[in-house]
Design an enzyme around this catalytic site. Structure first.
Site, mmCIF file in Angstrom:
data_model
loop_
_atom_site.group_PDB
_atom_site.id
_atom_site.type_symbol
_atom_site.label_atom_id
_atom_site.label_comp_id
_atom_site.label_asym_id
_atom_site.label_seq_id
_atom_site.Cartn_x
_atom_site.Cartn_y
_atom_site.Cartn_z
ATOM 1 N N LYS A 173 0.900 -1.105 0.041
ATOM 2 C CA LYS A 173 -0.075 -0.176 0.005
ATOM 3 C C LYS A 173 0.886 1.218 0.082
ATOM 4 C CE LYS A 173 -1.450 2.878 3.242
ATOM 5 N NZ LYS A 173 -1.475 4.080 2.293
ATOM 6 N N GLU A 248 10.532 1.390 10.149
ATOM 7 C CA GLU A 248 11.345 2.420 9.940
ATOM 8 C C GLU A 248 10.911 3.633 10.236
ATOM 9 O OE1 GLU A 248 14.549 1.978 9.513
ATOM 10 O OE2 GLU A 248 14.761 0.000 8.733
ATOM 11 N N GLU A 379 11.422 16.876 14.493
ATOM 12 C CA GLU A 379 11.789 16.605 13.142
ATOM 13 C C GLU A 379 11.077 17.636 12.224
ATOM 14 O OE1 GLU A 379 10.164 13.088 11.367
ATOM 15 O OE2 GLU A 379 11.952 12.882 10.126
HETATM 16 P P1 NAD Z 1 2.912 8.535 7.715
HETATM 17 O O1 NAD Z 1 3.110 7.913 8.848
HETATM 18 O O2 NAD Z 1 1.746 9.722 7.613
HETATM 19 O O3 NAD Z 1 2.431 7.630 6.541
HETATM 20 C C1 NAD Z 1 3.075 6.427 6.065
HETATM 21 C C2 NAD Z 1 2.138 5.450 5.506
HETATM 22 O O4 NAD Z 1 1.294 4.872 6.399
HETATM 23 C C3 NAD Z 1 1.317 5.998 4.361
HETATM 24 O O5 NAD Z 1 1.085 5.267 3.331
HETATM 25 C C4 NAD Z 1 -0.056 5.986 5.000
HETATM 26 O O6 NAD Z 1 -1.166 6.079 4.407
HETATM 27 C C5 NAD Z 1 -0.085 4.995 6.051
HETATM 28 N N1 NAD Z 1 -0.890 5.029 7.146
HETATM 29 C C6 NAD Z 1 -1.370 6.179 8.000
HETATM 30 N N2 NAD Z 1 -2.039 5.759 9.058
HETATM 31 C C7 NAD Z 1 -2.234 4.547 8.984
HETATM 32 C C8 NAD Z 1 -2.528 3.411 9.962
HETATM 33 N N3 NAD Z 1 -3.299 3.638 11.147
HETATM 34 N N4 NAD Z 1 -2.267 2.321 9.871
HETATM 35 C C9 NAD Z 1 -1.539 1.871 8.656
HETATM 36 N N5 NAD Z 1 -1.193 2.707 7.847
HETATM 37 C C10 NAD Z 1 -1.419 3.879 8.007
HETATM 38 O O7 NAD Z 1 4.361 9.048 7.167
HETATM 39 P P2 NAD Z 1 4.657 9.909 5.998
HETATM 40 O O8 NAD Z 1 4.342 11.242 6.266
HETATM 41 O O9 NAD Z 1 4.182 9.355 4.718
HETATM 42 O O10 NAD Z 1 6.330 9.824 6.050
HETATM 43 C C11 NAD Z 1 7.059 10.900 6.799
HETATM 44 C C12 NAD Z 1 7.505 10.194 7.800
HETATM 45 O O11 NAD Z 1 8.317 9.032 7.523
HETATM 46 C C13 NAD Z 1 8.823 10.937 8.472
HETATM 47 O O12 NAD Z 1 8.484 10.863 10.020
HETATM 48 C C14 NAD Z 1 10.223 10.193 8.005
HETATM 49 O O13 NAD Z 1 11.366 10.338 9.127
HETATM 50 C C15 NAD Z 1 9.700 8.929 8.210
HETATM 51 N N6 NAD Z 1 10.479 7.965 7.146
HETATM 52 C C16 NAD Z 1 11.315 7.185 7.867
HETATM 53 C C17 NAD Z 1 12.217 6.399 7.071
HETATM 54 C C18 NAD Z 1 13.233 5.316 7.583
HETATM 55 O O14 NAD Z 1 13.770 4.765 7.081
HETATM 56 N N7 NAD Z 1 13.376 5.356 8.979
HETATM 57 C C19 NAD Z 1 12.029 6.525 5.645
HETATM 58 C C20 NAD Z 1 11.484 7.640 5.081
HETATM 59 C C21 NAD Z 1 10.742 8.469 5.783
#
Ligand code: NAD
Length: 476
Positions: A173, A248, A379
């Site tokens: 997804k 991650e 962040e």
């Molecule tokens: P997010 O957590 O808002 O969303 C990530 C994914 O989770 C999306 O596909 C979203 O639709 C899904 N999602 C949202 N709510 C959910 C739920 N309740 N259950 C299951 N899935 C759900 O993150 P984002 O804003 O897309 O990404 C930014 C964040 O990602 C930043 O904090 C960044 O540091 C982190 N990030 C971490 C890494 C790493 O390798 N550690 C890499 C890239 C980004």
């Protein structure tokens, strides 16, 4: 307008409703994606379960051959995939220091081939007259992959390829903000892989697709990259069937510059590792601690580089930084900038959004803030860097470690021995010396503390897509 469909059991699947995908350089929709729901997740998990019995028994060499073929297919479609990545993320085709859509697609190809070649051989612990004891690695079953918007294709590859290499089948997804390149990748993969091995379900913002995957009894493991807040929800939702997890999550990486550096030589590197992709990378440098003796010189140099950086539409060849990926993230950046101003931050450049369409924000360097202000403690995930003064190295290591996160950290110095010693005192999954955020497909990468659970990449990462079976054969 592009139409993005789901892909389940080898078949394209449309939904009754769609949602728009915005090009952040214009603020306009350039694609419509299928708005899937929990029923699509059920169908995809069923297909993946059926495919698992064949795929998990497929000989290693054949799985490797198919994954290499997938790497070749990505390469054959590189310009198309680069354009899709730029359209949906805003990141430039080339980008600051070569970090852009070209690197995202090129990295995806490289990761696919390196991961295809990884092996997890049987380990023999004992082999004597009494018994033989072996450790075998077995695939888990159906893996659910949930990805973020910042590096959509690369992160999809990071999840999917090791899962498949180990013999699992996958339901992915993508983020509702950037499903387009992932959908194309899944389509290309389905021309190579048996039906049901890799399935795509897309969902609109706030849909039940992600939660349905996180709680699904048919999914053995979730690999998730995204925010710490969502990671926590996924962990709670997975408790029902004790899902395996790789999480991650967010980071707030500190970089510490020792007084012995050549400021003019180091500043461009520091700027690059902080600002590429507008700081929207988990392991970008996000808090920069600079020794008092070189503080003003470093601030001035960083501000000079920021002011000369070309910000624009990522499709233009000269662009180094594109727009912020989405309106919500832009609002967060504006909020942190306002808070930094209110708490006495000295803005050396930038500090405002660019007039006109799209989500553009000027690269911004803020001096004179300290720990306790929001821009330092949270962040930012945007083109905003707080430069913080320190004078005592033990104290600055403690300040760097005061974060709840622990993804990466770096020490910058000409004394490599001392820098390596200090780097090992940082509480983070990866510590760099004179570098930050650089990852490679054979070295494990992951977060400690609230930056995540588990690692990706290399044989350590591959092992996370397996369970151990110990086999003991009595000989007497
Ligand atoms: P997010 O957590 O808002 O969303 C990530 C994914 O989770 C999306 O596909 C979203 O639709 C899904 N999602 C949202 N709510 C959910 C739920 N309740 N259950 C299951 N899935 C759900 O993150 P984002 O804003 O897309 O990404 C930014 C964040 O990602 C930043 O904090 C960044 O540091 C982190 N990030 C971490 C890494 C790493 O390798 N550690 C890499 C890239 C980004």
């Amino acid at each position: 307008m592009k139409n993005i469909t789901m892909l389940i059991d080898g078949q394209l699947v449309v939904a009754t409703a769609t949602f728009p995908v915005i090009n952040p350089a214009t603020g306009e929709a350039f694609a419509q994606a299928a708005a899937g729901n929990a029923a699509h997740v059920d169908a995809a998990v069923d297909a993946a379960k059926r495919a698992f019995s064949g795929w998990s028994k497929t000989p290693d060499a054949e799985r490797q051959r198919l994954l290499h073929a997938l790497g070749a297919a990505l390469e054959a479609h590189m310009p198309e995939l680069m354009e899709l990545v730029t359209l949906e993320t805003g990141k430039p085709l080339a980008g600051l220091n070569g970090v852009g859509a070209g690197m995202e697609v090129g990295g995806s190809i490289a990761w696919t081939h390196v991961t295809a070649d990884l092996t997890l051989p049987v380990e023999v612990l004992q082999d004597n007259a009494e018994a033989r004891v072996e450790i075998h690695r077995k695939p888990l079953g159906v893996v659910g992959s949930i990805t973020p918007w910042n590096w959509p294709l690369m992160i999809a590859i990071w999840h999917v390829i090791p899962a498949l290499r180990a013999g699992n089948t996958v339901v992915i997804k993508p983020s509702e903000l950037s499903p387009v390149a992932t959908a194309r990748f899944v389509e290309l993969a389905n021309a190579i892989l048996p039906p049901g091995v890799l399935n795509l379900v897309t969902g609109a913002a706030g849909s039940d697709v992600g939660p349905a995957m996180a709680s699904h009894p048919g999914i053995a493991k979730i690999v998730f990259t995204g925010s710490t807040a969502t990671g926590r929800k996924i962990m709670a939702a997975g408790a029902g069937n004790l899902k395996r997890l790789t999480l991650e999550l967010g980071g707030n990486d500190a970089g510490i510059v020792l007084p012995d550096v050549d400021v003019k030589a180091v500043a461009p590197k520091l700027f690059g590792v902080t600002f590429h992709n507008n700081g929207q990378t988990c392991a970008c440098l996000k808090r920069l601690y600079v020794h008092a003796s070189i503080y003003e010189e470093m601030c001035a140099e960083l501000a000079r580089i920021a002011a000369s950086t070309v910000v624009g539409d990522g499709l233009l060849p000269e662009t180094q930084l594109g727009p912020i990926q989405n309106a919500m993230q832009l609002a967060k950046v504006e909020e942190l900038a306002a808070d930094a101003r209110a708490s006495g931050g000295r803005f050396l450049c930038g500090g405002k959004r660019r007039a006109g369409p799209g989500y553009f924000y000027e690269p911004t360097i803020v001096a004179d803030l300290s720990d306790g202000s929001r821009l330092v403690d949270e962040e930012p995930f945007g083109p905003l860097l707080p430069v913080i003064k320190y004078s005592d190295v033990d104290e600055v290591i403690a300040r760097a470690n005061r974060s709840l996160n622990g993804l990466g950290g770096s020490i910058w110095s000409t004394d490599l021995v001392r820098a390596a010693e200090l780097a090992q005192r940082l509480e983070c999954g990866t510590a760099w010396v004179n570098e930050h955020g650089a990852v490679q497909p054979d070295a494990p990468f992951g977060g400690v503390k609230q930056s995540g659970i588990g690692v990706e990449f290399g044989s350590h990462g591959l092992a996370e897509y397996t369970s151990i079976q110990t086999l003991k054969i009595m000989k007497s």
